[in-house]
Design a protein around this motif. Structure first.
Motif, PDB file in Angstrom:
ATOM      1  N   ILE A  64       0.816  -1.216   0.000  1.00 45.80           N
ATOM      2  CA  ILE A  64       0.000   0.000   0.000  1.00 45.80           C
ATOM      3  C   ILE A  64       0.850   1.266   0.000  1.00 45.80           C
ATOM      4  CG2 ILE A  64      -1.694   1.334   1.333  1.00 45.80           C
ATOM      5  CD1 ILE A  64      -3.052  -1.320   2.038  1.00 45.80           C
ATOM      6  N   PRO A  65       1.874   1.382   0.850  1.00 48.55           N
ATOM      7  CA  PRO A  65       2.715   2.591   0.767  1.00 48.55           C
ATOM      8  C   PRO A  65       3.403   2.757  -0.586  1.00 48.55           C
ATOM      9  CG  PRO A  65       3.104   1.431   2.833  1.00 48.55           C
ATOM     10  CD  PRO A  65       2.264   0.528   1.987  1.00 48.55           C
ATOM     11  N   ASN A  66       3.937   1.678  -1.131  1.00 50.24           N
ATOM     12  CA  ASN A  66       4.610   1.776  -2.430  1.00 50.24           C
ATOM     13  C   ASN A  66       3.642   2.117  -3.547  1.00 50.24           C
ATOM     14  OD1 ASN A  66       7.082   1.240  -1.326  1.00 50.24           O
ATOM     15  ND2 ASN A  66       7.256  -0.837  -2.132  1.00 50.24           N
ATOM     16  N   THR A  67       2.449   1.526  -3.503  1.00 49.18           N
ATOM     17  CA  THR A  67       1.456   1.822  -4.538  1.00 49.18           C
ATOM     18  C   THR A  67       0.994   3.266  -4.442  1.00 49.18           C
ATOM     19  OG1 THR A  67       0.733  -0.494  -4.537  1.00 49.18           O
ATOM     20  CG2 THR A  67      -0.752   1.113  -5.532  1.00 49.18           C
ATOM     21  N   VAL A 120      -8.989   0.697  -1.023  1.00 53.47           N
ATOM     22  CA  VAL A 120      -8.576   1.109   0.318  1.00 53.47           C
ATOM     23  C   VAL A 120      -8.384   2.628   0.376  1.00 53.47           C
ATOM     24  CG1 VAL A 120      -7.501  -1.111   0.835  1.00 53.47           C
ATOM     25  CG2 VAL A 120      -6.116   0.721  -0.158  1.00 53.47           C
ATOM     26  N   PRO A 121      -8.681   3.251   1.504  1.00 62.37           N
ATOM     27  CA  PRO A 121      -8.646   4.719   1.598  1.00 62.37           C
ATOM     28  C   PRO A 121      -7.305   5.333   1.222  1.00 62.37           C
ATOM     29  CG  PRO A 121      -9.712   3.771   3.537  1.00 62.37           C
ATOM     30  CD  PRO A 121      -9.148   2.625   2.756  1.00 62.37           C
ATOM     31  N   GLU A 122      -6.220   4.635   1.513  1.00 56.42           N
ATOM     32  CA  GLU A 122      -4.896   5.184   1.209  1.00 56.42           C
ATOM     33  C   GLU A 122      -4.664   5.384  -0.286  1.00 56.42           C
ATOM     34  OE1 GLU A 122      -4.299   2.348   4.775  1.00 56.42           O
ATOM     35  OE2 GLU A 122      -5.628   2.551   3.033  1.00 56.42           O
ATOM     36  N   LEU A 123      -5.446   4.691  -1.107  1.00 53.64           N
ATOM     37  CA  LEU A 123      -5.269   4.752  -2.554  1.00 53.64           C
ATOM     38  C   LEU A 123      -6.505   5.306  -3.251  1.00 53.64           C
ATOM     39  CD1 LEU A 123      -3.685   1.204  -3.091  1.00 53.64           C
ATOM     40  CD2 LEU A 123      -2.518   3.327  -2.483  1.00 53.64           C
TER      41      LEU A 123
END
Length: 222
Positions: A64-67, A120-123
């Motif tokens: 998720i962080p990398n994406t 997901v909210p992060e993306l």
């Protein structure tokens, strides 16, 4: 070892190194596959949740962080960012493909409005970014993604997401069959286990795509 020599299967163990990849932002799209809330939820039992813990850790700490970083870098370069997610149109799931109706891990009933079926909210996709809803593994099968890519003049697709050995692989193969150039970003994806992830990357690399790292793909743009 770089992307040119990594992830070699038996078929390509002794093959020459591929040529440098050059991506034109105007003809390149990023496709983020199935990074949805449902896959990060706890399983039905503590034991099963524990069995999946390495996957949850990879998703939270790496994928998720990398994406998120890859998405932002693509947005800066005016690369089209597209999302694919599994969701059915009928509440009872009658429109799902057979693979999603069968009992077992692949069984999935996700009516399109449910929170667990969202990215997901992060993306979170921006308002003007395309989200493909699919009831199949491949994001091209049964959707208008193929037509969308052709209409926008896309020639190369960067793929990331889950699961490497299922929806990602199916999508990559479909894209390759449609003569798109495909790049798969290793550290922006996951399978249920690292072993499955690694083995599938070796299977599809050099035939259907080129497997690279996030830091490598960012050097490919003109």
């Amino acid at each position: 070892m770089t992307w040119k020599t990594a992830y070699r299967s038996f078929y390509y163990a002794n093959a020459e190194e591929p040529e440098d990849i050059v991506l034109d932002p105007e003809t390149t799209a990023l496709l983020v596959i199935d990074i949805q809330n449902t896959y990060l939820e706890p399983k039905d039992t503590p034991e099963e949740t524990e069995r999946w813990q390495p996957f949850y850790d990879r998703m939270r700490e790496t994928v998720i962080p990398n994406t998120a970083r890859l998405i932002e870098e693509c947005r800066k370069r005016k690369v089209e960012v597209i999302f694919a997610r599994i969701a059915c149109l009928k509440p009872d799931g009658r429109d799902r493909s057979l693979s999603q109706k069968k009992p077992g891990f692949n069984y999935l009933l996700l009516p399109k409005e449910l929170p667990e079926g969202q990215v997901v909210p992060e993306l979170e996709p921006r308002a003007d970014e395309i989200v493909i809803t699919k009831t199949t593994d491949s994001a091209l099968t049964g959707t208008n993604l193929r037509l969308i890519l052709h209409n926008m003049g896309i020639k190369n697709v960067i793929c990331c997401g889950i699961f490497t050995d299922q929806c990602v692989s199916s999508t990559v193969r479909s894209l390759a069959d449609e003569s798109f150039g495909v790049v798969v970003v290793d550290d922006c994806g996951a399978a249920a286990t690292d072993d499955l992830h690694r083995r599938e990357l070796e299977i599809i690399n050099m035939i259907y795509c080129h497997v690279v790292q996030l830091d490598e793909v960012l050097t490919f743009f003109k």
